[in-house]
Motif scaffolding. Structure first.
Motif, short mmCIF file in Angstrom:
data_model
loop_
_atom_site.label_atom_id
_atom_site.label_comp_id
_atom_site.label_asym_id
_atom_site.label_seq_id
_atom_site.Cartn_x
_atom_site.Cartn_y
_atom_site.Cartn_z
N ALA A 18 0.83 -1.20 0.00
CA ALA A 18 0.00 0.00 0.00
C ALA A 18 0.87 1.26 0.00
O ALA A 18 0.65 2.18 -0.80
CB ALA A 18 -0.94 0.00 1.20
N ALA A 19 1.86 1.29 0.88
CA ALA A 19 2.76 2.45 0.93
C ALA A 19 3.60 2.54 -0.34
O ALA A 19 3.85 3.64 -0.85
CB ALA A 19 3.67 2.36 2.15
N TYR A 20 4.01 1.40 -0.86
CA TYR A 20 4.78 1.36 -2.10
C TYR A 20 3.95 1.93 -3.25
O TYR A 20 4.44 2.73 -4.04
CB TYR A 20 5.20 -0.08 -2.39
CG TYR A 20 5.85 -0.29 -3.73
CD1 TYR A 20 7.12 0.22 -4.00
CD2 TYR A 20 5.22 -1.02 -4.73
CE1 TYR A 20 7.73 0.02 -5.23
CE2 TYR A 20 5.82 -1.23 -5.95
CZ TYR A 20 7.08 -0.72 -6.20
OH TYR A 20 7.67 -0.92 -7.42
N GLY A 21 2.69 1.53 -3.33
CA GLY A 21 1.82 2.03 -4.39
C GLY A 21 1.60 3.53 -4.29
O GLY A 21 1.62 4.24 -5.30
N ARG A 22 1.40 4.03 -3.08
CA ARG A 22 1.22 5.47 -2.90
C ARG A 22 2.49 6.23 -3.31
O ARG A 22 2.42 7.23 -4.02
CB ARG A 22 0.85 5.79 -1.45
CG ARG A 22 -0.58 5.43 -1.11
CD ARG A 22 -1.00 5.99 0.24
NE ARG A 22 -0.14 5.49 1.33
CZ ARG A 22 -0.34 4.37 1.99
NH1 ARG A 22 -1.36 3.60 1.69
NH2 ARG A 22 0.47 4.02 2.96
N ALA A 23 3.64 5.76 -2.87
CA ALA A 23 4.90 6.43 -3.20
C ALA A 23 5.20 6.36 -4.69
O ALA A 23 5.60 7.35 -5.30
CB ALA A 23 6.05 5.81 -2.39
N PHE A 24 4.99 5.20 -5.29
CA PHE A 24 5.26 5.03 -6.72
C PHE A 24 4.29 5.87 -7.54
O PHE A 24 4.68 6.50 -8.53
CB PHE A 24 5.14 3.56 -7.11
CG PHE A 24 5.80 3.23 -8.42
CD1 PHE A 24 7.08 2.73 -8.45
CD2 PHE A 24 5.14 3.42 -9.63
CE1 PHE A 24 7.70 2.42 -9.65
CE2 PHE A 24 5.74 3.13 -10.82
CZ PHE A 24 7.03 2.62 -10.85
N GLY A 25 3.02 5.91 -7.13
CA GLY A 25 2.04 6.73 -7.83
C GLY A 25 2.37 8.21 -7.79
O GLY A 25 2.23 8.92 -8.79
N LYS A 26 2.83 8.68 -6.64
CA LYS A 26 3.25 10.08 -6.52
C LYS A 26 4.43 10.38 -7.43
O LYS A 26 4.47 11.39 -8.11
CB LYS A 26 3.62 10.42 -5.08
CG LYS A 26 2.46 10.55 -4.15
CD LYS A 26 2.97 10.85 -2.74
CE LYS A 26 1.88 10.77 -1.71
NZ LYS A 26 2.40 10.96 -0.36
N ALA A 27 5.42 9.49 -7.42
CA ALA A 27 6.61 9.70 -8.26
C ALA A 27 6.24 9.66 -9.74
O ALA A 27 6.73 10.47 -10.53
CB ALA A 27 7.67 8.65 -7.94
N LEU A 28 5.37 8.75 -10.12
CA LEU A 28 4.96 8.64 -11.52
C LEU A 28 4.14 9.85 -11.96
O LEU A 28 4.22 10.27 -13.12
CB LEU A 28 4.16 7.36 -11.73
CG LEU A 28 3.83 6.95 -13.15
CD1 LEU A 28 5.11 6.68 -13.93
CD2 LEU A 28 2.94 5.73 -13.16
N SER A 29 3.39 10.43 -11.04
CA SER A 29 2.56 11.58 -11.40
C SER A 29 3.39 12.83 -11.70
O SER A 29 2.85 13.79 -12.25
CB SER A 29 1.56 11.88 -10.28
OG SER A 29 2.23 12.39 -9.14
N LEU A 30 4.67 12.81 -11.40
CA LEU A 30 5.53 13.96 -11.72
C LEU A 30 5.71 14.14 -13.23
O LEU A 30 6.07 15.22 -13.69
CB LEU A 30 6.89 13.81 -11.04
CG LEU A 30 6.87 13.85 -9.52
CD1 LEU A 30 8.25 13.55 -8.97
CD2 LEU A 30 6.38 15.19 -9.03
N PHE A 31 5.43 13.10 -14.00
CA PHE A 31 5.48 13.22 -15.46
C PHE A 31 4.36 14.10 -15.99
O PHE A 31 4.50 14.71 -17.05
CB PHE A 31 5.37 11.84 -16.12
CG PHE A 31 6.62 11.02 -16.05
CD1 PHE A 31 7.72 11.34 -16.83
CD2 PHE A 31 6.70 9.91 -15.23
CE1 PHE A 31 8.87 10.58 -16.78
CE2 PHE A 31 7.84 9.14 -15.17
CZ PHE A 31 8.93 9.48 -15.94
N VAL A 32 3.23 14.16 -15.29
CA VAL A 32 2.04 14.86 -15.79
C VAL A 32 2.28 16.36 -15.98
O VAL A 32 2.10 16.87 -17.10
CB VAL A 32 0.82 14.58 -14.88
CG1 VAL A 32 -0.38 15.38 -15.33
CG2 VAL A 32 0.51 13.09 -14.87
N PRO A 33 2.66 17.12 -14.95
CA PRO A 33 2.85 18.56 -15.19
C PRO A 33 3.98 18.86 -16.17
O PRO A 33 3.91 19.84 -16.91
CB PRO A 33 3.17 19.12 -13.80
CG PRO A 33 3.55 17.98 -12.97
CD PRO A 33 2.91 16.77 -13.56
#
Length: 101
Positions: free
Chosen positions: A42-57
């Protein structure tokens, strides 16, 4: 440069959808060998999702700048943003998987 902008906006949308899904717990979207040693998925998914979302902006800003005919700045922003996001993903991998692979 409209085609480039459309590609950037489409990529941003795709990264947004995937990063939200991973953040919400769909860690099966990440290849299994990247999470072999992960104990807290769960924590891994949250952290990975946050890091991956940096591509969006980064992709959105690059697309906007290309519409304004600022291609050198657009590619520079895209390159710097992608490098930063990749570094953040590597940090998440090192923290939760005890290695990149």
């Amino acid at each position: 440069m409209i085609i480039y902008s459309v590609i950037m906006f489409s990529a941003a949308l795709l990264f947004l959808i995937v990063s939200i899904a991973i953040y919400r717990g769909k860690t099966e979207l990440i290849h299994s060998y990247h999470q072999e040693k992960v104990t807290d998925k769960a924590a891994y998914g949250r952290a990975f999702g946050k890091a991956l979302s940096l591509f969006v902006p980064t992709a959105v800003l690059s697309g906007i700048l290309s519409l304004l005919n600022r291609m050198i700045l657009s590619v520079t922003i895209l390159s710097a943003g992608m490098l930063f996001a990749i570094v953040c993903i590597v940090i998440v991998q090192l923290k939760y998987n005890k290695g990149i692979f």
